[in-house]
Every structure is written in structure tokens, then in C-alpha cells.
Design a protein around this motif. Structure first.
Motif, PDB file in Angstrom:
ATOM      1  N   ASP A   1       0.584  -1.514   0.282  1.00 51.28           N
ATOM      2  CA  ASP A   1       0.219  -0.206  -0.364  1.00 51.28           C
ATOM      3  C   ASP A   1       0.918   0.937  -0.407  1.00 51.28           C
ATOM      4  OD1 ASP A   1      -1.661   2.217   0.815  1.00 51.28           O
ATOM      5  OD2 ASP A   1      -3.282   1.076   2.274  1.00 51.28           O
ATOM      6  N   PRO A   2       1.078   1.973  -0.887  1.00 51.28           N
ATOM      7  CA  PRO A   2       1.821   3.051  -1.455  1.00 51.28           C
ATOM      8  C   PRO A   2       1.641   4.507   0.301  1.00 51.28           C
ATOM      9  CG  PRO A   2       0.302   3.283  -2.756  1.00 51.28           C
ATOM     10  CD  PRO A   2       0.128   1.991  -2.347  1.00 51.28           C
ATOM     11  N   ASP A   3       0.080   4.392   0.110  1.00 49.76           N
ATOM     12  CA  ASP A   3       0.046   5.848   1.840  1.00 49.76           C
ATOM     13  C   ASP A   3       0.769   4.412   2.759  1.00 49.76           C
ATOM     14  OD1 ASP A   3      -1.477   7.177   0.439  1.00 49.76           O
ATOM     15  OD2 ASP A   3      -3.226   5.978   0.672  1.00 49.76           O
ATOM     16  N   ILE A   4       0.778   3.716   2.967  1.00 52.53           N
ATOM     17  CA  ILE A   4       1.795   3.014   4.737  1.00 52.53           C
ATOM     18  C   ILE A   4       2.746   2.581   3.816  1.00 52.53           C
ATOM     19  CG2 ILE A   4       2.495   0.879   5.098  1.00 52.53           C
ATOM     20  CD1 ILE A   4      -0.286   1.939   6.084  1.00 52.53           C
ATOM     21  N   ARG A   5       3.392   3.093   3.115  1.00 54.92           N
ATOM     22  CA  ARG A   5       5.803   3.249   3.014  1.00 54.92           C
ATOM     23  C   ARG A   5       5.454   4.853   2.941  1.00 54.92           C
ATOM     24  NH1 ARG A   5       4.490   0.223  -1.500  1.00 54.92           N
ATOM     25  NH2 ARG A   5       4.474   1.798  -3.327  1.00 54.92           N
ATOM     26  N   ILE A   6       4.212   5.729   2.647  1.00 55.09           N
ATOM     27  CA  ILE A   6       4.479   7.418   2.788  1.00 55.09           C
ATOM     28  C   ILE A   6       4.230   6.874   3.793  1.00 55.09           C
ATOM     29  CG2 ILE A   6       3.320   9.457   2.773  1.00 55.09           C
ATOM     30  CD1 ILE A   6       2.838   8.369  -0.126  1.00 55.09           C
ATOM     31  N   ALA A   7       3.710   7.152   4.893  1.00 56.84           N
ATOM     32  CA  ALA A   7       3.596   7.039   6.444  1.00 56.84           C
ATOM     33  C   ALA A   7       4.984   6.315   7.328  1.00 56.84           C
ATOM     34  CB  ALA A   7       2.218   6.264   7.289  1.00 56.84           C
ATOM     35  N   LEU A   8       5.778   5.207   6.994  1.00 57.68           N
ATOM     36  CA  LEU A   8       6.190   4.607   7.296  1.00 57.68           C
ATOM     37  C   LEU A   8       8.143   5.475   6.903  1.00 57.68           C
ATOM     38  CD1 LEU A   8       5.644   1.224   7.546  1.00 57.68           C
ATOM     39  CD2 LEU A   8       5.647   3.126   9.659  1.00 57.68           C
ATOM     40  N   ARG A   9       8.124   6.107   5.895  1.00 56.05           N
ATOM     41  CA  ARG A   9       9.993   6.439   4.865  1.00 56.05           C
ATOM     42  C   ARG A   9      10.249   7.204   5.675  1.00 56.05           C
ATOM     43  NH1 ARG A   9       7.371  10.636   0.937  1.00 56.05           N
ATOM     44  NH2 ARG A   9       7.177  12.415   2.003  1.00 56.05           N
ATOM     45  N   GLY A  10      11.225   7.154   5.968  1.00 58.87           N
ATOM     46  CA  GLY A  10      12.295   7.704   6.988  1.00 58.87           C
ATOM     47  C   GLY A  10      14.063   7.114   6.611  1.00 58.87           C
ATOM     48  N   LEU A  11      14.155   6.342   7.176  1.00 58.66           N
ATOM     49  CA  LEU A  11      15.341   5.617   7.479  1.00 58.66           C
ATOM     50  C   LEU A  11      15.236   4.005   7.073  1.00 58.66           C
ATOM     51  CD1 LEU A  11      18.643   5.712   7.998  1.00 58.66           C
ATOM     52  CD2 LEU A  11      18.477   5.027   9.883  1.00 58.66           C
ATOM     53  N   ASP A  12      15.087   3.762   5.253  1.00 59.51           N
ATOM     54  CA  ASP A  12      14.879   2.686   5.036  1.00 59.51           C
ATOM     55  C   ASP A  12      16.056   1.690   4.666  1.00 59.51           C
ATOM     56  OD1 ASP A  12      12.100   4.056   5.944  1.00 59.51           O
ATOM     57  OD2 ASP A  12      11.708   4.710   4.143  1.00 59.51           O
ATOM     58  N   GLU A  13      15.426   0.385   4.921  1.00 63.66           N
ATOM     59  CA  GLU A  13      16.643  -0.651   4.478  1.00 63.66           C
ATOM     60  C   GLU A  13      15.620  -1.182   3.435  1.00 63.66           C
ATOM     61  OE1 GLU A  13      17.491  -2.023   8.024  1.00 63.66           O
ATOM     62  OE2 GLU A  13      19.615  -0.284   8.925  1.00 63.66           O
ATOM     63  N   HIS A  14      16.782  -1.319   2.258  1.00 65.29           N
ATOM     64  CA  HIS A  14      16.163  -1.567   1.043  1.00 65.29           C
ATOM     65  C   HIS A  14      16.594  -2.970   0.616  1.00 65.29           C
ATOM     66  CE1 HIS A  14      13.269   1.720   0.556  1.00 65.29           C
ATOM     67  NE2 HIS A  14      14.012   2.211   0.620  1.00 65.29           N
ATOM     68  N   HIS A  15      16.347  -4.511   0.369  1.00 63.79           N
ATOM     69  CA  HIS A  15      16.486  -5.337  -0.218  1.00 63.79           C
ATOM     70  C   HIS A  15      16.934  -5.164  -1.280  1.00 63.79           C
ATOM     71  CE1 HIS A  15      17.116 -10.079  -0.078  1.00 63.79           C
ATOM     72  NE2 HIS A  15      18.577  -9.146  -0.171  1.00 63.79           N
ATOM     73  N   CYS A  16      17.620  -5.120  -2.114  1.00 60.19           N
ATOM     74  CA  CYS A  16      18.244  -5.077  -3.844  1.00 60.19           C
ATOM     75  C   CYS A  16      18.820  -6.420  -4.234  1.00 60.19           C
ATOM     76  CB  CYS A  16      19.199  -3.641  -3.670  1.00 60.19           C
ATOM     77  SG  CYS A  16      18.256  -2.412  -3.140  1.00 60.19           S
ATOM     78  N   ARG A  17      18.961  -6.466  -6.023  1.00 59.29           N
ATOM     79  CA  ARG A  17      19.218  -7.235  -6.094  1.00 59.29           C
ATOM     80  C   ARG A  17      20.364  -6.193  -6.835  1.00 59.29           C
ATOM     81  NH1 ARG A  17      16.195  -8.454  -9.849  1.00 59.29           N
ATOM     82  NH2 ARG A  17      15.901 -10.661  -9.286  1.00 59.29           N
ATOM     83  N   ILE A  18      21.554  -6.977  -6.455  1.00 64.49           N
ATOM     84  CA  ILE A  18      23.454  -6.068  -7.242  1.00 64.49           C
ATOM     85  C   ILE A  18      23.939  -6.769  -7.712  1.00 64.49           C
ATOM     86  CG2 ILE A  18      23.303  -5.058  -4.830  1.00 64.49           C
ATOM     87  CD1 ILE A  18      25.229  -7.436  -3.433  1.00 64.49           C
ATOM     88  N   THR A  19      24.524  -6.052  -8.658  1.00 68.25           N
ATOM     89  CA  THR A  19      25.295  -6.351  -9.894  1.00 68.25           C
ATOM     90  C   THR A  19      26.044  -5.531 -10.280  1.00 68.25           C
ATOM     91  OG1 THR A  19      23.265  -7.210 -10.944  1.00 68.25           O
ATOM     92  CG2 THR A  19      25.514  -7.024 -12.303  1.00 68.25           C
ATOM     93  N   CYS A  20      27.721  -6.364 -10.737  1.00 70.12           N
ATOM     94  CA  CYS A  20      28.943  -5.016 -10.283  1.00 70.12           C
ATOM     95  C   CYS A  20      29.911  -6.482 -11.353  1.00 70.12           C
ATOM     96  CB  CYS A  20      29.579  -4.733  -8.835  1.00 70.12           C
ATOM     97  SG  CYS A  20      31.125  -4.236  -8.841  1.00 70.12           S
ATOM     98  N   ASP A  21      30.358  -5.878 -11.937  1.00 69.53           N
ATOM     99  CA  ASP A  21      31.635  -6.634 -12.744  1.00 69.53           C
ATOM    100  C   ASP A  21      31.102  -7.924 -13.007  1.00 69.53           C
ATOM    101  OD1 ASP A  21      32.780  -4.011 -12.137  1.00 69.53           O
ATOM    102  OD2 ASP A  21      34.495  -5.156 -10.804  1.00 69.53           O
ATOM    103  N   GLY A  22      29.859  -8.300 -13.427  1.00 70.84           N
ATOM    104  CA  GLY A  22      29.644  -9.313 -13.742  1.00 70.84           C
ATOM    105  C   GLY A  22      28.958 -10.210 -12.506  1.00 70.84           C
ATOM    106  N   GLU A  23      29.322  -9.782 -11.358  1.00 78.82           N
ATOM    107  CA  GLU A  23      28.618 -10.495 -10.473  1.00 78.82           C
ATOM    108  C   GLU A  23      27.568 -10.557  -9.430  1.00 78.82           C
ATOM    109  OE1 GLU A  23      30.221 -12.054  -5.716  1.00 78.82           O
ATOM    110  OE2 GLU A  23      31.454 -10.722  -7.592  1.00 78.82           O
ATOM    111  N   VAL A  24      26.284 -10.514  -9.330  1.00 80.15           N
ATOM    112  CA  VAL A  24      25.299 -11.191  -9.016  1.00 80.15           C
ATOM    113  C   VAL A  24      25.162 -11.613  -7.665  1.00 80.15           C
ATOM    114  CG1 VAL A  24      23.074 -11.008 -10.155  1.00 80.15           C
ATOM    115  CG2 VAL A  24      24.409 -11.298 -12.054  1.00 80.15           C
ATOM    116  N   SER A  25      24.344 -10.654  -6.965  1.00 79.94           N
ATOM    117  CA  SER A  25      23.727 -11.151  -5.960  1.00 79.94           C
ATOM    118  C   SER A  25      22.760 -10.067  -4.793  1.00 79.94           C
ATOM    119  CB  SER A  25      25.366 -11.017  -4.453  1.00 79.94           C
ATOM    120  OG  SER A  25      24.948 -11.869  -3.350  1.00 79.94           O
TER     121      SER A  25
END
Length: 398
Positions: free
Chosen positions: A349-373
Motif C-alpha cells: 500500500d503506497p500510503d503505508i510506505r509514505i507513512a513509514l518512510r524515513g531511514l529505510d533498509e531496502h533489500h536489492c539485487r546488486i550487480t557489479c563486474d558481472g557478479e550478481v548477488s
């Protein structure tokens, strides 16, 4: 030493009242309240000042000891953030556990007095235990009434190095105040065990599940909320851009580069320059994707592509960073001894994300030099969006 056996004045129940066990060094009994300021840790040869261990070297009420930990799978289904703080000059201990599963976040917060026992860092149902310092922790949670439980073993994999951030006497806030110091160490590692979320059990394999942590202490920004700030305003939750990513050959923890135990390179390195290009959700101004260039002190430039995995975010306001979700509780605020709180949020729910946003830790797919993690990106929101909008140095839209 006098021989007590057979002494008519000896208490025959003393041995039962004071059992010796493997937990003796960490478990204070009720008698330590009458032995203030001593605690069980004072029996260890570890003192650095003439004061007993439970007495802080400063009277600043914002003095803290803190642990912070975040664990995640590689599939983008499970994210766990947990931590706790002691405030010795406020006699307050707090802890939190945040679990996000497939876009739904559940949180637990617990509070107690610190009391005499500085060895136990359990707070209510949140029970971390240091198995081997700087090497292994066990994290337990039993809060099934709030839909959460876990039993996880954390093992450090990267070499921790002491760092300290010293404030300036010339730029003190308020003027004339002593400089503020926050110090500690950080690491990456692996995690294994199980997590129960709303009755469903998940297994984390230490061969793939990983995370990061820190142990910091000093004078804490934001402790006590507005009443402990020189301007009387609500404090910011943190800095604009945090990042925690580990690849096979290097790892970046904020401004430093960490290497695995036994790596023959320098003890640690530094990030000299960061250039960020961000894409945000159009309505919430919450992070969605980024390309970040990290220039390291060895001259290498690492370009990392971040893609948020669904709505797998730990919104740290639920851990009291920047205040509780309703801004009624700040870090260090005393609550009735034994208080436990819980909440549930549908992050789709985007309204929930707006209400909670601040210092937020996002789990991401990360790619560097061909390595994916996968790894973690922690912007301060919506401040990161505003920094790009203002075209601040090192910040731009993607």
C-alpha cells in the motif's frame, strides 16, 4: 581467606542461593541491586577506568551501547532487522525486531530497565546472545502473539576494524559543548536457522543467507527525541545514503571497504567518492533503482546496479529510528518496565510506505563486474529524492 566449612556463622543456604554455572558471569541475581554500582562483570579483569563497568564515563544522557543486525535470503522473500540499545544514564534498555516477508512487515519493540545486569542483552521476547565476541551471535525471538519467532545463528565473515567519528570543538552543537564521539566496528557475515512469520516457517541456509551488522557506542544522535536536541526539533534518523554490499572480492560498508578474515590486502580500505543516480517511486518518493559509482582508495571504481526486490524493505521507524511510527516514542524514552509492542504493515500500500518512510533498509539485487548477488541500500527518505531534485553533488536522477 577464612575457612567457612563448619563455621557456625556460615549460612547453610548460601551455596543454593548462589549457584555456580556456565551462565554465572552473565546472570545477575537480586542481591546486585543492593551492591550498586557493582555488577557481575566487575569480577572480570577488564576495567579501563577506576569506575565500575556499569558506570558510564560521561553523564551525557545520550550515551549508548548499541547492536544492529540485518539478515536476508537471496530470493527476496525474507528480510530481518533487529537491534537493541542500552542507555546507562537513563537506566533504559530497548530492542526491536522487524521481519518483512513478501511485502508484509511485522515489528516487535520491547523495553525494560537496565538494572544491575549489564551482561544480559535480552529485552523481553528479543533475546540476542553473544556466543563468541566478534565471531558468533545467537538471535532468538518468541513473539508469536505478534506473529513472529526465530532462532538464528550469525557468524562474522569479514575483518572488523575499530572506527571513531569525533565531533569538532570548533563546530560544537551547542557551542561550548564537548565534542560528540560515536565509535565501534562493522562486519558482514552469514546466518542460518529458522523464522516463523504468521505461522509459516522459513529456513535460512548459512550457505546462502547473509547480512551485516555493527556494534557502536558513544553519544547517540537522536536519543531522547526533541527534548535532547539543542534546537528542540525532532532529530533526523540518520545520514542520507547508507550502503551494505558484499561481493566475492570486496565489501562496502558505508564509507569503508572490508575484507574477509585472512585476506592479505590492507586491514581495510576507504571509499573516496560516491556518485549516485537514483530512480524513485513517483508517488511515494521511495527508492526503486540506482546505479552508484564507488571510487576506492586503491584507485578502483566499482559501478554497482541496485534493484529493489518487490517491497522487501525494513522501515526503521518501527525500530525507533526517527521516532516510532506515530512519533510518540524516541530512542531512549523510558516505557513501563516489561512493555512489548507490535505492529503489522502491508507495504504494498503506497500510503503505508509514505507513512513509514524515513531511514529505510531496502533489500536489492546488486550487480557489479558481472557478479550478481543481493545486498542492502539505506537512503533517508524522502531526503534522498530531494537531494537528487536539488542536484546536489554526487546525487542525480537515473
Amino acid at each position: 581467606m577464612d575457612q567457612l566449612d563448619g563455621d557456625a556463622g556460615a549460612d547453610p543456604t548460601a551455596a543454593q542461593a548462589h549457584p555456580v554455572s556456565g551462565d554465572w558471569a552473565y546472570e545477575a541475581d537480586g542481591y546486585f541491586e543492593e551492591q550498586y554500582p557493582l555488577s557481575p562483570l566487575d569480577d572480570h579483569l577488564i576495567h579501563q577506568t577506576p569506575d565500575p563497568i556499569r558506570v558510564a564515563a560521561t553523564t551525557d544522557p545520550r550515551f549508548f551501547e548499541r547492536h544492529w543486525n540485518i539478515f536476508h535470503d537471496q530470493a527476496g522473500e525474507l528480510l530481518i532487522a533487529t537491534g537493541g540499545s542500552f542507555y546507562p544514564n537513563l537506566d533504559t534498555a530497548e530492542a526491536y525486531a522487524i521481519v518483512t516477508c513478501r511485502g508484509v512487515q511485522r515489528s516487535v519493540r520491547a523495553f525494560r530497565r537496565i538494572g544491575a545486569n549489564r551482561g544480559s542483552i535480552h529485552v523481553g521476547p528479543i533475546r540476542p546472545t553473544i556466543v563468541a565476541g566478534m565471531r558468533e551471535w545467537r538471535h532468538e525471538l518468541d513473539a508469536r502473539e505478534h506473529g513472529l519467532a526465530y532462532d538464528l545463528t550469525w557468524r562474522d565473515s569479514h575483518r572488523q576494524m575499530y572506527r571513531a567519528a569525533y565531533g569538532s570543538l570548533e563546530n560544537g552543537n551547542p557551542p561550548g559543548g564537548q565534542r560528540h564521539v560515536t565509535a565501534g566496528f562493522e562486519s558482514f557475515g552469514t546466518v542460518g536457522g529458522w523464522v516463523e512469520f504468521e505461522g509459516e516457517r522459513f529456513t535460512l541456509d548459512p550457505g546462502t543467507a547473509r547480512g551485516t551488522r555493527d556494534r557502536h557506542w558513544g553519544i547517540g544522535r537522536g536519543v531522547g527525541g526533541p527534548r535532547f536536541q539543542s534546537d528542540g526539533k525532532p532529530p533526523k534518523a540518520g545520514w542520507i545514503g547508507g550502503v551494505w554490499i558484499a561481493f566475492r572480492d570486496f565489501a562496502i560498508w558505508g564509507p569503508i571497504v572490508l575484507y574477509r578474515y585472512g585476506d592479505s590486502r590492507a586491514r581495510y580500505g576507504k571509499v573516496r567518492k560516491v556518485d549516485r543516480r537514483f530512480r524513485f517511486e513517483p508517488v511515494t518518493q521511495v527508492f526503486a533503482e540506482a546505479v552508484i559509482d564507488f571510487t576506492l582508495d586503491n584507485g578502483d571504481m566499482k559501478r554497482v546496479h541496485f534493484e529493489k526486490l518487490g517491497q522487501q524493505t525494513a522501515f526503521m521507524t518501527c525500530g525507533l529510528y526517527g521516532g516510532s511510527p506515530d512519533r510518540s516514542i524516541w530512542q531512549g524514552d523510558a516505557q513501563p518496565d516489561g512493555t512489548v509492542q507490535g505492529d503489522r504493515h502491508d507495504l504494498t500500500d503506497p500510503d503505508i510506505r509514505i507513512a513509514l518512510r524515513g531511514l529505510d533498509e531496502h533489500h536489492c539485487r546488486i550487480t557489479c563486474d558481472g557478479e550478481v548477488s543481493t545486498g542492502l541500500l539505506q537512503p533517508l527518505e524522502p531526503d534522498a529524492f530531494l537531494a537528487c531534485e536539488r542536484d546536489e553533488k554526487g546525487w542525480a536522477f537515473l
